[in-house]
Design a protein around this motif. Structure first.
Motif, PDB file in Angstrom:
ATOM      1  N   PHE A 107       1.102  -1.084   0.029  1.00  0.00           N
ATOM      2  CA  PHE A 107      -0.094   0.014   0.085  1.00  0.00           C
ATOM      3  C   PHE A 107       1.085   1.111  -0.060  1.00  0.00           C
ATOM      4  O   PHE A 107       2.022   1.169   0.344  1.00  0.00           O
ATOM      5  N   ALA A 108       0.115   2.443  -0.282  1.00  0.00           N
ATOM      6  CA  ALA A 108       0.919   3.353  -0.536  1.00  0.00           C
ATOM      7  C   ALA A 108       1.068   4.145   0.906  1.00  0.00           C
ATOM      8  O   ALA A 108       0.404   4.052   1.751  1.00  0.00           O
ATOM      9  N   LEU A 109       2.172   4.634   1.147  1.00  0.00           N
ATOM     10  CA  LEU A 109       2.702   5.464   2.363  1.00  0.00           C
ATOM     11  C   LEU A 109       2.570   6.914   2.201  1.00  0.00           C
ATOM     12  O   LEU A 109       3.076   7.470   0.985  1.00  0.00           O
ATOM     13  N   LYS A 111      -3.340  -3.549  -1.653  1.00  0.00           N
ATOM     14  CA  LYS A 111      -3.534  -4.651  -2.572  1.00  0.00           C
ATOM     15  C   LYS A 111      -2.633  -6.065  -2.518  1.00  0.00           C
ATOM     16  O   LYS A 111      -1.624  -5.760  -1.656  1.00  0.00           O
ATOM     17  N   PRO A 112      -3.076  -7.118  -2.812  1.00  0.00           N
ATOM     18  CA  PRO A 112      -2.325  -8.178  -2.702  1.00  0.00           C
ATOM     19  C   PRO A 112      -0.897  -8.249  -3.357  1.00  0.00           C
ATOM     20  O   PRO A 112      -0.800  -7.671  -4.397  1.00  0.00           O
ATOM     21  N   VAL A 163      -5.764 -12.073   1.921  1.00  0.00           N
ATOM     22  CA  VAL A 163      -5.380 -12.467   0.670  1.00  0.00           C
ATOM     23  C   VAL A 163      -4.639 -13.679   0.745  1.00  0.00           C
ATOM     24  O   VAL A 163      -4.621 -14.205   2.042  1.00  0.00           O
ATOM     25  N   PRO A 164      -4.339 -14.163  -0.383  1.00  0.00           N
ATOM     26  CA  PRO A 164      -4.109 -15.436  -0.402  1.00  0.00           C
ATOM     27  C   PRO A 164      -2.737 -15.941   0.528  1.00  0.00           C
ATOM     28  O   PRO A 164      -2.641 -17.085   1.070  1.00  0.00           O
ATOM     29  N   ALA A 165      -1.857 -15.081   0.607  1.00  0.00           N
ATOM     30  CA  ALA A 165      -0.613 -15.286   1.523  1.00  0.00           C
ATOM     31  C   ALA A 165      -0.983 -14.962   3.322  1.00  0.00           C
ATOM     32  O   ALA A 165      -0.130 -15.209   3.782  1.00  0.00           O
ATOM     33  N   GLY A 166      -2.226 -14.634   3.508  1.00  0.00           N
ATOM     34  CA  GLY A 166      -2.567 -14.340   4.765  1.00  0.00           C
ATOM     35  C   GLY A 166      -3.491 -13.014   5.191  1.00  0.00           C
ATOM     36  O   GLY A 166      -3.516 -12.438   4.471  1.00  0.00           O
TER      37      GLY A 166
END
Length: 212
Positions: A69-71, A210-211, A178-181
């Motif tokens: 994500f954007a910071l 986003k993933p 998301v798929p990774a957790g």
């Protein structure tokens, strides 16, 4: 001291500052407004009032995460050192979640953090509920689902009582599966006023997550 009569930012309690330093790995603090080290430069864009300057979670960024994500400009990310260390469990675990990354708002002029937690593969709502239940003295809890961003987001707002300063303050977090957790991104703050001033940076993260 109650909300509305807070101390100046330069007099933040040492315990509050130390808690952040304990969780993070060593690193060099850039000048305020500089891109965070390891982040991927992006074209600046306004989102929720915050200027995006880096991306967290992607290849080469400060924290390896299941999402990116954007910071906001000036916010400094650092990976949490040894989050699985049982001696630090009181600080690094909350309910089902383990903290992986801290994004310090001080270089941007605020007292607070965005903290990124991971929580296995349970649904976002279940992970977020367990996270909030583990927060001592949480009240006025409100959940909602939002469609902003690339993935469905579950968000919570709630109030906690700050025993150190003896006042209630607002907190909020969002979770994505998301798929990774499952990932939880939490925004605290020194007090409610500080928390609200940091909301544009939080909204920037929420709407760009986003993933990976």
């Amino acid at each position: 001291m109650r909300e509305g009569t807070r101390a100046p930012r330069t007099t933040a309690p040492a315990a509050l500052v130390a808690a952040g330093l304990l969780l993070t790995a060593c690193g060099t603090t850039p000048r305020p407004g500089a891109p965070a080290p390891g982040g991927t430069s992006t074209t600046r864009e306004a989102a929720g009032g915050a200027e995006a300057s880096t991306t967290l979670g992607g290849p080469g960024s400060a924290c390896a995460l299941p999402v990116s994500f954007a910071l906001a400009e000036g916010w400094l990310p650092k990976a949490v050192k040894d989050p699985e260390d049982p001696e630090l469990a009181e600080l690094t675990h909350q309910g089902p979640a383990v903290v992986r990354c801290e994004v310090d708002a001080k270089p941007a002029g605020h007292i607070g953090y965005l903290r990124v937690w991971t929580s296995g593969t349970e649904p976002a709502r279940a992970a977020l509920e367990g996270f909030v239940r583990a927060e001592a003295k949480s009240t006025d809890v409100s959940y909602r689902e939002t469609g902003a961003g690339a993935v469905p987001v579950v968000e919570v707002t709630y109030t906690v009582h700050n025993d150190l300063m003896d006042w209630p303050k607002e907190e909020r977090a969002f979770a994505v599966a998301v798929p990774a957790g499952t990932v939880i991104v939490h925004l605290g703050g020194f007090d409610t006023e500080e928390h609200r001033e940091m909301l544009p940076a939080y909204e920037l993260a929420r709407t760009t997550v986003k993933p990976r």
